[in-house]
Design a protein around this motif. Structure first.
Motif, mmCIF file in Angstrom:
data_model
loop_
_atom_site.group_PDB
_atom_site.id
_atom_site.type_symbol
_atom_site.label_atom_id
_atom_site.label_comp_id
_atom_site.label_asym_id
_atom_site.label_seq_id
_atom_site.Cartn_x
_atom_site.Cartn_y
_atom_site.Cartn_z
ATOM 1 N N GLY A 15 0.777 -1.236 0.000
ATOM 2 C CA GLY A 15 0.000 0.000 0.000
ATOM 3 C C GLY A 15 0.805 1.281 0.000
ATOM 4 O O GLY A 15 0.238 2.366 0.118
ATOM 5 N N ALA A 16 2.119 1.209 -0.151
ATOM 6 C CA ALA A 16 2.954 2.408 -0.050
ATOM 7 C C ALA A 16 3.302 3.033 -1.399
ATOM 8 O O ALA A 16 4.179 3.889 -1.468
ATOM 9 C CB ALA A 16 4.232 2.073 0.708
ATOM 10 N N CYS A 17 2.622 2.653 -2.455
ATOM 11 C CA CYS A 17 2.959 3.189 -3.782
ATOM 12 C C CYS A 17 2.954 4.719 -3.843
ATOM 13 O O CYS A 17 3.900 5.303 -4.365
ATOM 14 C CB CYS A 17 2.009 2.637 -4.837
ATOM 15 S SG CYS A 17 2.338 0.921 -5.260
ATOM 16 N N PRO A 18 1.936 5.388 -3.331
ATOM 17 C CA PRO A 18 1.948 6.853 -3.439
ATOM 18 C C PRO A 18 3.152 7.488 -2.733
ATOM 19 O O PRO A 18 3.799 8.371 -3.298
ATOM 20 C CB PRO A 18 0.638 7.280 -2.767
ATOM 21 C CG PRO A 18 -0.236 6.090 -2.838
ATOM 22 C CD PRO A 18 0.675 4.904 -2.751
ATOM 23 N N GLY A 19 3.457 7.032 -1.547
ATOM 24 C CA GLY A 19 4.574 7.593 -0.798
ATOM 25 C C GLY A 19 5.918 7.308 -1.429
ATOM 26 O O GLY A 19 6.768 8.191 -1.547
ATOM 27 N N ILE A 21 5.801 0.821 -10.223
ATOM 28 C CA ILE A 21 5.086 1.340 -9.051
ATOM 29 C C ILE A 21 3.728 1.927 -9.445
ATOM 30 O O ILE A 21 2.719 1.607 -8.816
ATOM 31 C CB ILE A 21 5.965 2.315 -8.259
ATOM 32 C CG1 ILE A 21 7.114 1.522 -7.612
ATOM 33 C CG2 ILE A 21 5.162 3.060 -7.202
ATOM 34 C CD1 ILE A 21 8.140 2.350 -6.901
ATOM 35 N N PRO A 22 3.647 2.767 -10.486
ATOM 36 C CA PRO A 22 2.310 3.224 -10.900
ATOM 37 C C PRO A 22 1.397 2.070 -11.340
ATOM 38 O O PRO A 22 0.186 2.105 -11.098
ATOM 39 C CB PRO A 22 2.598 4.178 -12.067
ATOM 40 C CG PRO A 22 3.981 4.662 -11.817
ATOM 41 C CD PRO A 22 4.702 3.489 -11.211
ATOM 42 N N ALA A 23 1.980 1.031 -11.959
ATOM 43 C CA ALA A 23 1.171 -0.119 -12.381
ATOM 44 C C ALA A 23 0.596 -0.855 -11.167
ATOM 45 O O ALA A 23 -0.573 -1.255 -11.169
ATOM 46 C CB ALA A 23 2.003 -1.068 -13.234
ATOM 47 N N GLN A 40 -4.075 -1.772 -7.634
ATOM 48 C CA GLN A 40 -4.685 -1.678 -6.306
ATOM 49 C C GLN A 40 -5.959 -0.848 -6.341
ATOM 50 O O GLN A 40 -6.950 -1.191 -5.691
ATOM 51 C CB GLN A 40 -3.696 -1.067 -5.309
ATOM 52 C CG GLN A 40 -2.553 -1.983 -4.968
ATOM 53 C CD GLN A 40 -1.471 -1.296 -4.169
ATOM 54 O OE1 GLN A 40 -1.303 -0.079 -4.216
ATOM 55 N NE2 GLN A 40 -0.710 -2.095 -3.427
ATOM 56 N N LEU A 41 -5.949 0.236 -7.108
ATOM 57 C CA LEU A 41 -7.155 1.064 -7.230
ATOM 58 C C LEU A 41 -8.288 0.300 -7.899
ATOM 59 O O LEU A 41 -9.443 0.380 -7.463
ATOM 60 C CB LEU A 41 -6.845 2.345 -8.007
ATOM 61 C CG LEU A 41 -5.967 3.366 -7.301
ATOM 62 C CD1 LEU A 41 -5.658 4.525 -8.245
ATOM 63 C CD2 LEU A 41 -6.625 3.869 -6.033
ATOM 64 N N VAL A 42 -7.959 -0.449 -8.950
ATOM 65 C CA VAL A 42 -8.974 -1.250 -9.651
ATOM 66 C C VAL A 42 -9.541 -2.309 -8.704
ATOM 67 O O VAL A 42 -10.758 -2.513 -8.637
ATOM 68 C CB VAL A 42 -8.393 -1.887 -10.932
ATOM 69 C CG1 VAL A 42 -9.318 -2.936 -11.508
ATOM 70 C CG2 VAL A 42 -8.069 -0.810 -11.958
ATOM 71 N N LEU A 43 -8.667 -2.971 -7.967
ATOM 72 C CA LEU A 43 -9.110 -3.984 -7.012
ATOM 73 C C LEU A 43 -9.976 -3.369 -5.908
ATOM 74 O O LEU A 43 -11.026 -3.916 -5.555
ATOM 75 C CB LEU A 43 -7.903 -4.694 -6.397
ATOM 76 C CG LEU A 43 -8.204 -5.786 -5.375
ATOM 77 C CD1 LEU A 43 -8.975 -6.925 -6.028
ATOM 78 C CD2 LEU A 43 -6.915 -6.300 -4.763
ATOM 79 N N ALA A 44 -9.565 -2.221 -5.388
ATOM 80 C CA ALA A 44 -10.341 -1.547 -4.339
ATOM 81 C C ALA A 44 -11.723 -1.152 -4.863
ATOM 82 O O ALA A 44 -12.731 -1.309 -4.163
ATOM 83 C CB ALA A 44 -9.593 -0.321 -3.829
ATOM 84 N N TYR A 45 -11.769 -0.663 -6.097
ATOM 85 C CA TYR A 45 -13.051 -0.294 -6.690
ATOM 86 C C TYR A 45 -13.950 -1.517 -6.868
ATOM 87 O O TYR A 45 -15.143 -1.465 -6.562
ATOM 88 C CB TYR A 45 -12.832 0.407 -8.035
ATOM 89 C CG TYR A 45 -14.111 0.772 -8.722
ATOM 90 C CD1 TYR A 45 -14.885 1.838 -8.267
ATOM 91 C CD2 TYR A 45 -14.577 0.044 -9.818
ATOM 92 C CE1 TYR A 45 -16.078 2.173 -8.886
ATOM 93 C CE2 TYR A 45 -15.757 0.373 -10.452
ATOM 94 C CZ TYR A 45 -16.514 1.432 -9.982
ATOM 95 O OH TYR A 45 -17.699 1.756 -10.596
#
Length: 89
Positions: free
Chosen positions: A45-49, A70-72, A77-82
């Protein structure tokens, strides 16, 4: 929800610290943080940081594996969370 936010803040702080530590070690010719570990904290979960820190301190910006990887991971993760949010809703 608070626990999730606390977790994401904590894991991003760890990712930021590891990235800064690796940059510092690279400058001094010392032991480096393994790339696998940086990717592992991103998966947690640390991709943004990690990504923001890499850009800010100009560390590993010439490594395509990091600049695309890292962006991939973050996008996945965003797709999975959605998807999870849609199922739970």
């Amino acid at each position: 929800m608070r626990l999730l936010i606390f977790y994401l803040i904590a894991v991003n702080l760890v990712g930021i610290m590891l990235t800064v530590q690796d940059k510092s070690a690279a400058k001094r010719g010392r032991w480096r943080v393994p790339e696998r570990r940086l990717f592992a904290v991103c998966v947690l979960g640390a991709c943004p940081g990690v990504y923001a820190t890499m850009r800010l301190i100009r560390h590993k910006t010439l490594h395509k594996r990091f600049m695309w990887g890292i962006p991939a991971i973050f996008l996945a993760q965003l797709v999975l969370a959605y998807a999870v949010w849609r199922l739970v809703r």
